[in-house]
Design a protein around this motif. Structure first.
Motif, PDB file in Angstrom:
ATOM      1  N   UNK A 161       0.782  -1.162   0.007  1.00 56.41           N
ATOM      2  CA  UNK A 161      -0.137   0.021   0.046  1.00 56.41           C
ATOM      3  C   UNK A 161       0.825   1.384  -0.137  1.00 56.41           C
ATOM      4  N   UNK A 183     -11.989  10.570  -2.237  1.00 54.76           N
ATOM      5  CA  UNK A 183     -11.183  11.612  -3.105  1.00 54.76           C
ATOM      6  C   UNK A 183     -11.321  11.318  -4.755  1.00 54.76           C
ATOM      7  N   UNK A 202     -10.605  -5.225   0.310  1.00 50.30           N
ATOM      8  CA  UNK A 202     -10.154  -5.315   1.583  1.00 50.30           C
ATOM      9  C   UNK A 202     -10.449  -4.345   2.691  1.00 50.30           C
ATOM     10  N   UNK A 260      -5.098  12.131   2.666  1.00 51.12           N
ATOM     11  CA  UNK A 260      -4.076  11.235   2.820  1.00 51.12           C
ATOM     12  C   UNK A 260      -4.857   9.577   2.568  1.00 51.12           C
ATOM     13  N   UNK A 286       6.463   0.540   2.530  1.00 51.17           N
ATOM     14  CA  UNK A 286       4.939   0.574   2.521  1.00 51.17           C
ATOM     15  C   UNK A 286       4.263  -0.638   3.094  1.00 51.17           C
ATOM     16  N   UNK A 287       3.156  -0.493   3.800  1.00 51.71           N
ATOM     17  CA  UNK A 287       2.675  -1.499   4.765  1.00 51.71           C
ATOM     18  C   UNK A 287       1.791  -2.323   3.713  1.00 51.71           C
ATOM     19  N   UNK A 288       1.635  -3.504   3.907  1.00 53.63           N
ATOM     20  CA  UNK A 288       0.715  -4.430   2.982  1.00 53.63           C
ATOM     21  C   UNK A 288      -0.646  -4.653   3.613  1.00 53.63           C
ATOM     22  N   UNK A 340      -3.334  11.980  -2.524  1.00 52.23           N
ATOM     23  CA  UNK A 340      -4.678  12.616  -2.864  1.00 52.23           C
ATOM     24  C   UNK A 340      -5.364  13.201  -1.341  1.00 52.23           C
ATOM     25  N   UNK A 386      -8.476  -2.427  -2.882  1.00 55.62           N
ATOM     26  CA  UNK A 386      -8.897  -1.552  -1.694  1.00 55.62           C
ATOM     27  C   UNK A 386     -10.013  -1.544  -1.131  1.00 55.62           C
ATOM     28  N   UNK A 418      -3.503   0.593  -2.822  1.00 54.02           N
ATOM     29  CA  UNK A 418      -2.426  -0.222  -3.506  1.00 54.02           C
ATOM     30  C   UNK A 418      -1.757   0.582  -4.494  1.00 54.02           C
ATOM     31  N   UNK A 452     -13.896  12.468   5.338  1.00 54.93           N
ATOM     32  CA  UNK A 452     -13.909  14.012   5.303  1.00 54.93           C
ATOM     33  C   UNK A 452     -14.817  14.744   4.688  1.00 54.93           C
ATOM     34  N   UNK A 492      -8.442   3.705   6.985  1.00 56.33           N
ATOM     35  CA  UNK A 492      -7.545   4.303   6.173  1.00 56.33           C
ATOM     36  C   UNK A 492      -7.363   4.127   4.698  1.00 56.33           C
ATOM     37  N   UNK A 493      -8.186   3.153   4.263  1.00 59.43           N
ATOM     38  CA  UNK A 493      -8.278   2.818   2.783  1.00 59.43           C
ATOM     39  C   UNK A 493      -9.249   3.979   2.356  1.00 59.43           C
ATOM     40  N   UNK A 501      -4.350   5.283   2.488  1.00 66.49           N
ATOM     41  CA  UNK A 501      -3.493   4.371   1.807  1.00 66.49           C
ATOM     42  C   UNK A 501      -4.471   3.594   0.830  1.00 66.49           C
ATOM     43  N   UNK A 559      -9.887   7.419   2.608  1.00 63.12           N
ATOM     44  CA  UNK A 559      -9.635   8.753   2.054  1.00 63.12           C
ATOM     45  C   UNK A 559      -9.313   8.872   0.342  1.00 63.12           C
ATOM     46  N   UNK A 560      -8.443   7.930  -0.151  1.00 71.81           N
ATOM     47  CA  UNK A 560      -8.429   7.928  -1.660  1.00 71.81           C
ATOM     48  C   UNK A 560      -9.534   7.791  -2.279  1.00 71.81           C
TER      49      UNK A 560
END
Lengths: 1048, 525
Positions: free
Chosen positions: A679, B46, B111, A687, B31-33, A684, B108, A691, B199, B39-40, A689, B42-43
């Motif tokens: 990840x 967006x 998961x 923030x 980077x974490x796995x 963006x 994402x 992939x 957000x 935490x998945x 995470x 926000x992107x």
């Protein structure tokens, strides 16, 4: 590591015991005395660097610049004199304290000692694989800052591509062609027994290159020095290229593409002080022709709308400026090299310290490369069973390069940051030199947005910046322990650490920086490699009177770690203060990479009467980059050497001859972290995470290559003419293809997949000869010929095509390859043709249709950048004290994409657009449904390009891929004059010579662009990269240099 | 040699054990796995807001909201073919949502939803299902057939496409589930936890619930051409369960700290600086189409000409600025001439910091109005229609306030006067009123819905003798591959499908060069 303490010949235990006694009581024995003498060539010229060995012992020295040597020996011992390219000479120590020797040049010397894998040495006769050696002096003489560039033409099968002619440009080396589709094809570089890092910075580590960025460089807009260039050529003693996996098998997975084994110089008895220097002046060799008839397409109020030249003819009497010639400057490069060295006569202790300085300026303003090298090397024999060798090598290099050809930004457009393209595109009616406004800001000429108007080249090179600084320390400690008479243990522990600081500035007013009000990238790579290698070597043991066996086992541990801290600052407050402290927006990125490798290996050679040798080798590697359970892999190799002229002595009158055949398997791992997706911290909003592009492949396996080679080494005319022929074939299966694409429905964009298969085949021929050898005059020739080719047999998952995305740098051409195509192919939006090969014409426009119009696909049209062959001809002519050397590099075939010319054509600047008023019909058939019928409609639509500029602007890049590019290139020519004895006395020097030299003096080529040696990316890009894609690249300049070399 | 064997053997043994640990350095330290479920988010949020803007560059050409004034010899952003209702064959233009649904959401979302399920975070899972439904909705409306059932299987190399009908059913199933989940308060439902990643509503479960109803309303309204399935009463019901007012609008604030977290339509991203308003949109607001009433929003949303006198728009059948003289040429959307405006404040939603919505209260009110009208409930239609305009006027004021730009706020008096004008709100509203005002309310951002509306009404349909989209005309010259048909869909992403999944495309006829003119299932009876 030199062979100082390694008994290279069979010896009896008695001798060892005796020797031990002698050494312990060394000083007490009266019969050991110092033998001195001079070694000269057949013509009486002193030969330096000749190895002088007391046969059967470790005592060894070499001749200095005047050919003199001094060695401790006792009566009845035998002195051996060895020099690459000459026949071995043996002399018994008699009553005289002086032994002078003349060495006879030969083209084939099977008794020559060669460096093999792991820094071991062996007689050439025992080698069953292809390898070739160049003397360090020959490399140093080329005066090239990056020694890699000196290799082209000197070794059959080695291909060097310099990215551009800018100082500090990266150079990539491939041996035997491109076999890997996406991974590096570069060889392993070994210095004194241990690998050294040859990284070229990949822009991927920059904070502005993070995925999805609109400011990424993608290895297109920047170049960085490949780190092997940190080595000072003056310190190289010999450079041996182990060409295939057969020769390099003992180096394991990292040598799947061959290995370059370098030994560095050590001190010699009677060494003293040597000084050499060199001053070189460079100037550009050519420039593209631009049309000077038609003006800009349209202009308003003196400002052009854009830099396209399809407008009305210039008015009579228009003033033109020669912006191109005025831009380049004559650039001076100075180099100095100072060496202190010495050894005691018995060579128990030697030392060599050297300091070198290189100050290179480029023909492009503000480009330079500077390097300082400080090297200390010392060897000592501690006692009878222990020897130590330490080299510490420090280098500091700093490099300023202009932005590179495809300085493109997704925001600003293609080539907009390229100084060369800017130079060509800038209106010839404007004086480009005047690049600032009275207020000191960028002077602009067009109505385009500041980010769309190509930068004035002067502005570009003054205001944008790509600077890198590298501090590097390489330490290599070798210990040789000889506990038994029949073997020794050699351990090398090395560290190769450097800090590489990069600073890339896109000025706030420049085209590339404007939208972000300046971009300053900083990236510091702290890299360190730790290596430890232990080899236990067994010296030849006699089994029966005619059979002996020797061998080694060893262990290797490698730990690589590189951490790059990158920061990008944007939105400059003060436009001219260069510091991230001066930016409003900052982003950082850390790239940490670690790779470890543990290996065990062994080798055994059986020797039958010294004319038949069979060597069996095996190595097992455990790598950290493949999932546990599959990360251990073993691969064997076997090679045979048969000296048929010794087996059948009757042949010896006619020739000397050796046949060899070898087979090897070699594995290769993946890059770190390739099998599991991870990840990324997303930039963006708010923030979080997500992939990265790359999907999982938990099934990742090592790839495997099977390689076979065979050859013959033949000597004729008393070995004055030598021929070395090699044929090889390598098949790589299960090849890992990095970053191969797939449907996004997988959830990812890229994958690292096993499953490609490639096949490489080729031939190498080296011929050496001495056509003329007279007392005052001699002429030596070496010809290196190589022909190779690799094709892709299949791709993973039957995917139709794969390419390295960085190579898609201009227009719609990329290094795409498909099953059945060369690994050096190009795919693109080429013209569509009917089943008879006729161009398909758009019935609406009368212009030919490109593949994108219908399918959008990149198609193959038979383009291949792989040359048919390369030939390097080295000639050495000696007349009295004069010596003339020159290297002619010849290439036949191989396609080059002249992207610069395409760009100039679409902008109406190319002279080929001058016939724009000429009506024409593009030959072809209309795509009206009948194109594949028996009677296709022949195109009759008249096109006048001046009213239909699409004729030029939509031209396929295909028309600019120049087929079968050949060249004859005078790489180096040097005339050396060795000063006579009187002059030496006057100078109080022992030796002195002066030389004049020209580099890249001329190129005869059918390529219409500036220079066909070009890489649109850098050496950091894998696979075939963008070699042969010429887009806005600065060519190699022509250089003249002069210098002297003196020893005291 | 015996010793040698022993040494080797010992070495191998030692290595086999100690080495594995030494070699265990292949866990990516950069980077974490796996990360916490929230935490998945926000992107993905967006992209739900921003991704339609990427494709809006092209869709906006189809709907004639804007037009590129570029006259470059070979303009690429966008290729001129988009303005002719064509496409750009070898490019990924118009397929950003394809990328984001399959990749930015993709695994994402799988998961996140799995973690949310395991941790009983029903609110987060509800948001996850909304995201999933949103993805299929925008993709199927943009591309028609899409890959759903076989998606996110990294071991596959080719993928079968599912029908639009399946996609629509799947979207409804997901939204129904989301609504059930978002009503729950048991398990680990936690506004604070959700707010870490959310957000848009700061973890407000109730607002997400309204959002799900809103999406469902929009979804159901798309069936208008299918007499059997279309249920306007249900549409109204869903709208009523949805946003109460503008405060419920799902808006993304752009932090504006780097290129990726900026408003895509702002000046720094430089995406629309060459774009200009069209005659179509100008005429909807300058009175031409509404009885001479100048819309007070025009001066806040559209750009003046260079001479600062009038609002003019580009003729989509002419290249560049066409016949407009330099002084008549409209400024760019940031309010500057030429390509100016760098570093200066923008206007309306065209600013680095301007918030963008996924959907708005105003939009839903127009959907309600359309449904009510189709049920012949004029009163409800008129009320919803008026609400829509009124809410959008507030929306315009809010956006101007967000970015602190110069256009003054539309005063209550101006608003009242505008709404009181019978040219704007007549006694009897028509479909033409509703759909044309909906265009204004979606101008610049609501590309997906606007284009679907146009396709539902075949671009130029007239109802009751009035053209639904007032003043809209097809381009006089269409792209050569169109064979005179209007565009109905965008081809799936080139570098995903046309290169790597041709068998899948072949099965749905996607390889045809006029595939983009094939009618959508949802717009057919």
């Amino acid at each position: 590591m030199s062979a100082l303490y390694q008994p290279t010949h069979m010896k009896r235990q008695m001798h060892i015991a005796l020797l031990g006694l002698c050494l312990v009581a060394g000083q007490a024995f009266a019969q050991q005395r110092t033998i001195t003498g001079t070694v000269t060539s057949e013509q009486g010229a002193p030969l330096s660097g000749v190895a002088v060995v007391v046969k059967g012992t470790g005592t060894r020295t070499s001749t200095n610049n005047t050919g003199a040597y001094s060695i401790a020996a006792e009566a009845s011992q035998i002195l051996q004199f060895r020099l690459i390219g000459t026949a071995l000479v043996e002399r018994a120590v008699g009553a005289d304290d002086m032994i002078n020797v003349q060495l006879r040049r030969v083209a084939l010397d099977l008794d020559a000692v060669e460096v093999t894998a792991l820094g071991e040495t062996a007689a050439r006769r025992s080698l069953g694989t292809a390898q070739q050696t160049v003397r360090g002096a020959e490399i140093a003489e080329t005066q090239r800052e990056n020694f890699v560039n000196a290799l082209q033409g000197r070794i059959a099968g080695v291909d060097v591509t310099s990215t551009s002619g800018v100082p500090g440009a990266s150079a990539s080396i491939t041996i035997r062609g491109v076999s890997s589709i996406s991974s590096s094809n570069q060889p392993l570089i070994i210095v004194d027994g241990l690998p050294v890092d040859n990284k070229t910075v990949n822009t991927r580590v920059f904070a502005s290159d993070r995925p999805g960025s609109t400011t990424a460089f993608n290895n297109r807009g920047l170049d960085f020095t490949n780190r092997a260039a940190d080595l000072e050529p003056e310190n190289i003693e010999t450079l041996t290229v182990l060409k295939g996996p057969e020769a390099a098998a003992l180096y394991g997975i990292d040598a799947a593409n061959g290995a370059i084994v370098i030994t560095t110089k050590r001190g010699k008895a009677g060494g003293g002080v040597e000084y050499s220097n060199n001053v070189r002046l460079e100037s550009p060799r050519g420039r593209p022709e631009l049309q000077q008839i038609y003006g800009p397409t349209s202009s308003a109020g003196g400002l052009v709308t854009r830099f396209e030249y399809f407008g009305a003819p210039y008015a009579a009497g228009t003033t033109f400026y020669d912006n191109v010639d005025g831009f380049f400057r004559t650039a001076a490069t100075t180099r100095h090299n100072l060496v202190f060295s010495g050894a005691d006569p018995a060579n128990q202790v030697n030392y060599r310290v050297s300091a070198s300085s290189t100050q290179q300026n480029g023909v492009v303003p503000n480009s330079r490369y500077q390097r300082i090298n400080l090297v200390g090397a010392s060897q000592a024999r501690v006692n009878t069973w222990l020897g130590a060798d330490l080299t510490m090598s420090y280098s500091y290099a700093t490099n300023d390069q202009p932005l590179k050809g495809a300085s493109t930004s997704t925001v600003a457009g293609v080539g907009v940051g390229s100084p060369l393209l800017g130079l060509l595109l800038w209106p010839q009616t404007d004086n480009a030199e005047d690049y600032l406004t009275p207020a000191g800001t960028r002077r602009r000429l067009s109505l385009l947005a500041a980010s769309d108007e190509i930068d004035n080249p002067y502005f570009n090179v003054q205001k944008n910046r790509n600077n890198s600084r590298n501090n590097r320390l390489i330490a290599n400690l070798g210990l040789t322990v000889t506990p038994f008479s029949w073997g020794y243990i050699k351990t090398n522990i090395g560290s190769d650490g450097y800090t590489n600081e990069n600073e890339v500035l896109r000025h706030p007013e420049s085209a590339l920086g404007f939208s972000n009000i300046g971009i300053l990238d900083l990236a510091t790579d702290v890299s360190r490699d730790l290596t430890a290698q232990t080899v236990f070597s067994v010296t030849p043991r006699t089994l029966t009177p005619s059979i002996s066996i020797s061998g080694l086992v060893g262990h290797f541990v490698y730990d690589h770690r590189s951490t790059t801290d990158a920061l990008v600052g944007m939105k400059f407050l003060d436009p001219n203060f260069v510091s991230v402290n001066n930016t409003l927006e900052k982003q950082n990125a850390t790239t940490d990479e670690q790779r470890r490798l543990v290996s065990l290996f062994g080798s055994a050679t059986v020797d039958y009467r010294q004319f038949l040798y069979v060597t069996v080798q095996g190595r097992n590697d455990w790598t950290s980059t493949i999932p546990r359970g599959r990360n251990s892999f073993f691969y064997p190799s076997v090679s045979t050497s048969f000296i048929f002229s010794d087996a059948f002595p009757s042949l010896r009158r006619l020739m000397t001859g050796k046949l060899r055949i070898a087979y090897a398997e070699v594995g290769r791992d993946a890059r770190p972290y390739a099998f599991r997706p991870s990840l990324e911290n997303k930039p963006t909003s708010h923030g979080g995470y997500g992939y990265g592009f790359t999907g999982p492949n938990v099934e990742l396996r090592p790839e495997f290559a099977r390689s076979v080679e065979g050859g013959a080494e033949l000597g004729f005319l008393n070995n004055r003419l030598g021929v070395d022929i090699t044929l090889y074939r390598k098949v790589t299966t299960d090849q890992i293809v990095n970053d191969i694409r797939g449907s996004y429905a997988t959830g990812f964009i890229l994958f690292n997949l096993n499953g490609a298969k490639t096949r490489s085949r080729g031939a190498e021929i080296t011929m050496r000869g001495t056509p003329i050898l007279k007392n005052n005059f001699a002429w030596d020739v070496v010809a290196n010929f190589a022909a190779s080719g690799s094709i892709v047999l299949s791709l993973p998952h039957d995917l139709p095509e794969t390419y390295v995305s960085d190579t898609w740098l201009y227009g719609n051409v990329r290094n795409g390859t498909q099953p059945g195509l060369s690994t050096m192919s190009l795919t693109g939006f080429f013209y569509l043709r009917n089943n008879r090969g006729q161009l398909l014409i758009d019935p609406l426009t009368g212009l030919p249709l490109r593949s994108n119009v219908v399918s959008g696909n990149f198609i193959d049209a038979g383009y291949d950048r792989q040359p048919d062959f390369n030939l390097g001809l080295t000639n050495t002519l000696r007349y009295k004290s004069f010596n003339l050397d020159f290297l002619v590099d010849i290439r036949k075939g191989g396609d080059v994409f002249n992207g610069t010319e395409h760009y100039l054509t679409t902008r109406g600047l190319s002279t080929r657009t001058l016939d724009r008023d000429q009506p024409r019909i593009v030959p072809g058939v209309l795509r009206d449904g009948n194109e594949n019928s028996a009677n296709p409609t022949v195109n009759t639509i008249v096109v006048i390009p001046s009213v239909q500029p699409a004729y030029y602007t939509s031209m396929s890049e295909e028309l600019f891929i120049e087929k079968d590019i050949n060249w004859v290139r005078l790489r180096d020519v040097q005339l050396t004059y060795t000063l006579p004895a009187q002059a030496l006395r006057f100078l109080h020097a022992r030796s002195a010579s002066v030389f004049v030299r020209a580099t890249d003096l001329f190129v005869l080529t059918n390529y219409t662009g500036l220079d066909p040696i070009v890489n649109g990316n850098t050496a950091a890009v894998g696979g075939s990269g963008a070699a042969g894609i010429d887009f806005g690249n600065f060519p190699m300049p022509r250089g003249f240099s002069t210098g002297l070399r003196v020893g005291f | 040699m015996k010793h040698l064997t022993a040494v080797c053997f010992a070495a191998v043994l030692t290595c086999a054990t100690a080495c594995q640990e030494f070699l265990d350095v292949n866990t990516n330290p950069n980077a974490p796995q796996s990360v916490a479920a929230n935490l998945y988010l926000p992107p993905m949020l967006h992209w739900m807001v921003s991704s339609p803007q990427f494709d809006g560059r092209y869709v906006g050409h189809y709907t004639q909201q804007w037009y590129s004034a570029s006259t470059a010899a070979a303009p690429t952003s966008p290729a001129p073919s988009w303005g002719k209702m064509g496409y750009d064959p070898g490019s990924d233009a118009g397929a950003q949502q394809w990328r984001d649904v399959y990749w930015s959401l993709g695994q994402n979302l799988v998961d996140m939803n799995a973690k949310a399920t395991a941790e009983q975070r029903w609110d987060l899972l509800g948001v996850g299902l909304i995201l999933k439904a949103w993805g299929w909705q925008v993709l199927t409306d943009l591309h028609g057939e899409i890959i759903i059932q076989q998606a996110f299987d990294p071991t596959r190399t080719t993928f079968d496409y599912d029908t639009e009908e399946f996609a629509y059913e799947e979207i409804r199933r997901l939204l129904d589930s989301a609504i059930v989940l978002l009503r729950r308060t048991d398990g680990a439902v936690d506004q604070g936890y959700l707010a870490v990643g959310d957000k848009i509503y700061d973890g407000g479960r109730t607002k997400w619930l309204r959002f799900a109803h809103g999406m469902l309303a929009m979804h159901l309204s798309h069936y208008s051409n299918k007499a059997a399935e279309y249920d306007p009463a249900r549409v109204i019901l869903e709208v009523d369960s949805s946003f109460r007012n503008n405060a419920d609008d799902p808006l993304l604030a752009y932090p504006n700290t780097n290129n990726d977290d900026r408003n895509f339509l702002g000046w720094t991203r430089n995406n629309i600086r060459l774009y200009r308003q069209t005659r179509f949109i100008v005429n909807l607001m300058n009175g031409t189409q509404f009885g001479g009433v100048v819309d007070p929003r025009m001066s806040r949303m559209l750009a003046l000409d260079s001479a600062n006198t009038t609002y003019s728009g580009l003729n989509v059948n002419e290249s560049g600025f066409g016949a407009l003289t330099a002084s008549q040429q409209p400024r760019n959307f940031f309010g500057y001439t030429g390509t100016g405006g760098v570093g200066s404040p923008g206007r309306y939603i065209f600013d680095d910091r301007a918030k963008l919505p996924v959907m708005t209260y105003a939009q839903l009110q127009f959907i309600k109005a359309e449904a009510a009208l189709r049920m012949s409930n004029q009163a409800a239609a008129r009320t919803a229609y008026t609400n829509g305009i009124s809410a959008h006027i507030d929306f315009v004021n809010d956006r101007s306030r967000d970015i602190g730009t110069t256009p003054t706020q539309i005063t209550t008096a101006e608003k009242t006067a505008f709404l009181a004008d019978t040219n704007i709100v007549p006694a009897t509203v028509t479909l033409s009123h509703i759909m044309s005002q909906k265009v204004i309310a979606q101008f610049g951002w609501g590309h997906n819905e606007m284009w679907l509306d146009m396709r539902r009404y075949h671009y130029t349909d007239s109802v009751g003798g009035v053209q639904v989209f007032r003043g809209f005309a097809r381009p006089t010259t269409l792209y050569s591959d169109n064979a005179e048909q209007l565009v109905q869909r965008i081809r799936p992403r080139f570098n995903s499908e046309y290169v790597w999944n041709r068998p899948g495309l072949d099965a749905i006829g996607g390889l045809a060069s006029n595939y983009h003119t094939k009618l959508l299932w949802i717009t057919q009876p």
